[in-house]
Design an enzyme around this catalytic site. Structure first.
Site, mmCIF file in Angstrom:
data_model
loop_
_atom_site.group_PDB
_atom_site.id
_atom_site.type_symbol
_atom_site.label_atom_id
_atom_site.label_comp_id
_atom_site.label_asym_id
_atom_site.label_seq_id
_atom_site.Cartn_x
_atom_site.Cartn_y
_atom_site.Cartn_z
ATOM 1 N N VAL A 40 2.723 3.960 -2.746
ATOM 2 C CA VAL A 40 2.785 4.553 -3.977
ATOM 3 C C VAL A 40 4.204 4.703 -4.196
ATOM 4 O O VAL A 40 5.142 5.292 -3.566
ATOM 5 C CB VAL A 40 2.331 5.669 -4.355
ATOM 6 C CG1 VAL A 40 2.370 6.319 -5.778
ATOM 7 C CG2 VAL A 40 0.583 5.546 -4.053
ATOM 8 N N MET A 50 0.753 -1.244 -0.005
ATOM 9 C CA MET A 50 -0.087 -0.059 -0.116
ATOM 10 C C MET A 50 0.791 1.412 0.222
ATOM 11 O O MET A 50 0.570 2.035 0.690
ATOM 12 C CB MET A 50 -1.149 0.210 1.171
ATOM 13 C CG MET A 50 -1.929 -1.159 1.214
ATOM 14 S SD MET A 50 -2.717 -1.788 -0.448
ATOM 15 C CE MET A 50 -4.284 -1.090 -0.225
ATOM 16 N N GLY A 68 1.225 5.622 -12.779
ATOM 17 C CA GLY A 68 -0.237 6.028 -12.084
ATOM 18 C C GLY A 68 -0.357 4.840 -11.008
ATOM 19 O O GLY A 68 0.201 3.571 -11.149
ATOM 20 N N VAL A 69 -1.292 5.300 -10.073
ATOM 21 C CA VAL A 69 -1.783 4.378 -9.136
ATOM 22 C C VAL A 69 -2.685 3.509 -9.407
ATOM 23 O O VAL A 69 -3.707 3.971 -10.269
ATOM 24 C CB VAL A 69 -2.320 5.115 -7.846
ATOM 25 C CG1 VAL A 69 -2.657 4.160 -6.668
ATOM 26 C CG2 VAL A 69 -1.140 6.186 -7.210
ATOM 27 N N ASP A 70 -2.417 2.075 -9.229
ATOM 28 C CA ASP A 70 -3.595 1.004 -10.154
ATOM 29 C C ASP A 70 -3.693 1.399 -11.622
ATOM 30 O O ASP A 70 -4.697 1.233 -11.916
ATOM 31 C CB ASP A 70 -4.822 1.210 -9.132
ATOM 32 C CG ASP A 70 -4.634 0.772 -7.725
ATOM 33 O OD1 ASP A 70 -3.773 -0.101 -7.449
ATOM 34 O OD2 ASP A 70 -5.150 1.329 -6.981
ATOM 35 N N ASN A 128 1.348 -5.850 -10.309
ATOM 36 C CA ASN A 128 0.345 -5.749 -8.735
ATOM 37 C C ASN A 128 -0.960 -6.217 -9.082
ATOM 38 O O ASN A 128 -1.481 -6.447 -10.254
ATOM 39 C CB ASN A 128 0.074 -4.194 -9.024
ATOM 40 C CG ASN A 128 -0.629 -3.630 -8.039
ATOM 41 O OD1 ASN A 128 -0.497 -3.905 -6.737
ATOM 42 N ND2 ASN A 128 -1.769 -2.640 -8.200
ATOM 43 N N HIS A 149 -4.836 -5.962 -8.021
ATOM 44 C CA HIS A 149 -5.844 -4.903 -7.472
ATOM 45 C C HIS A 149 -7.350 -5.558 -7.499
ATOM 46 O O HIS A 149 -7.543 -6.154 -8.341
ATOM 47 C CB HIS A 149 -5.846 -3.641 -8.390
ATOM 48 C CG HIS A 149 -6.739 -2.739 -7.827
ATOM 49 N ND1 HIS A 149 -6.269 -1.720 -6.799
ATOM 50 C CD2 HIS A 149 -8.011 -2.088 -8.354
ATOM 51 C CE1 HIS A 149 -7.313 -0.885 -6.592
ATOM 52 N NE2 HIS A 149 -8.310 -1.310 -7.456
HETATM 53 C C1 GAR Z 1 -5.807 -7.682 -1.799
HETATM 54 O O1 GAR Z 1 -7.275 -7.618 -1.910
HETATM 55 C C2 GAR Z 1 -5.110 -6.950 -2.871
HETATM 56 O O2 GAR Z 1 -5.856 -6.989 -4.294
HETATM 57 C C3 GAR Z 1 -5.388 -5.707 -2.288
HETATM 58 O O3 GAR Z 1 -4.764 -5.619 -1.119
HETATM 59 C C4 GAR Z 1 -5.399 -6.912 -0.689
HETATM 60 C C5 GAR Z 1 -4.001 -7.296 -0.045
HETATM 61 O O4 GAR Z 1 -4.585 -8.824 0.677
HETATM 62 N N1 GAR Z 1 -4.128 -4.649 -3.065
HETATM 63 C C6 GAR Z 1 -4.829 -3.328 -3.238
HETATM 64 O O5 GAR Z 1 -5.927 -2.856 -2.850
HETATM 65 C C7 GAR Z 1 -3.662 -2.601 -4.096
HETATM 66 N N2 GAR Z 1 -4.311 -1.283 -4.478
HETATM 67 P P1 GAR Z 1 -3.554 -9.557 1.167
HETATM 68 O O6 GAR Z 1 -2.710 -9.090 1.955
HETATM 69 O O7 GAR Z 1 -4.287 -10.835 1.848
HETATM 70 O O8 GAR Z 1 -3.211 -10.310 -0.077
#
Ligand code: GAR
Length: 215
Positions: free
Chosen positions: A92, A90, A143-145, A107, A109
């Site tokens: 950037v 999390m 860019g983010v995501d 990544n 998302h």
């Molecule tokens: C996951 O759902 C992933 O897709 C999201 O964080 C979670 C991490 O879960 N990522 C984002 O939101 C990135 N923008 P985890 O630690 O159990 O894998």
């Protein structure tokens, strides 16, 4: 291919990668798990699996993202990392870092990008009233995501869903999609060419969901 997984929290996607990488023919090796938070539960998963871990606490650096990334980069070099997976990371990343790893950093998302970049994707999908939601694995661009998708998996939004039930349905697909995409990347079957993703070979390990590419 020596791979580092960058995390910030729970690490359930990391768990899916560790499980996949236990197969003798899996083309990526978990060489390092790096977290920007020492309390990330995913670190414990890595330790249990015997994978080297590193913590670069982003809070120590304040707004100096370049200094944070210099320390991350040093850890990646020390572990001779070739590929990077952001799995619930999390922070950037700066443009120079992204450029250095372009084509070698992916990544995951929890939405069908470009819908719902950023946080709280499941609540936002419910609020928007969409019928399909899902997850995306993409090459990271500045860019983010943002960045071209390697694969996406869709799930239905069902009557009575709340953010938690929808998140659980998506997460199940994340755990299929991410190991599949990393395998394609490590085998050279998913390549970033001129800002687009070129898929080749026997791409198709993701199954069960409405997924593109299909098995
Ligand atoms: C996951 O759902 C992933 O897709 C999201 O964080 C979670 C991490 O879960 N990522 C984002 O939101 C990135 N923008 P985890 O630690 O159990 O894998």
């Amino acid at each position: 291919m020596r791979t580092a997984v960058l995390i910030s929290g729970r690490g359930s996607n990391l768990g899916a990668l560790i499980a996949a990488a236990a197969a003798p023919d899996y083309p990526a090796e978990m060489a390092l798990v790096l977290s920007n938070r020492g309390e990330a539960a995913g670190l414990e998963r890595a330790r249990e699996a015997g994978i080297p871990t590193a913590v670069v606490d982003s809070r120590r650096f304040g707004r100096d993202r370049a200094a944070f990334e210099a320390e991350v980069g040093a850890a990646l070099s020390a572990h001779r990392v070739r590929l990077l997976v952001l799995a619930g990371f999390m922070r950037v990343l700066t443009q120079p870092f992204v450029r250095e790893w372009q084509g070698r950093m992916i990544n995951i998302h929890p939405s069908l990008l470009p819908a719902f970049p950023g946080l709280d994707t499941h609540a936002r999908a419910l609020a928007a009233g969409v019928r399909l939601h899902g997850c995306t694995v993409h090459f990271v661009s500045p860019g983010v995501d943002e960045g071209p998708a390697i694969a996406q998996a869709a799930v239905p939004v069902l009557p009575g869903d709340d953010a938690a039930t929808l998140a659980a349905r998506v997460l199940e697909q994340e755990h299929r999609l991410l190991p599949a995409c990393l395998a394609w990347l490590a085998r050279g079957e998913a390549v970033l060419v001129g800002g687009a993703v070129r898929l080749s070979g026997a791409v198709g390990a993701a199954s069960g969901a409405l997924a593109n590419p299909l098995p």
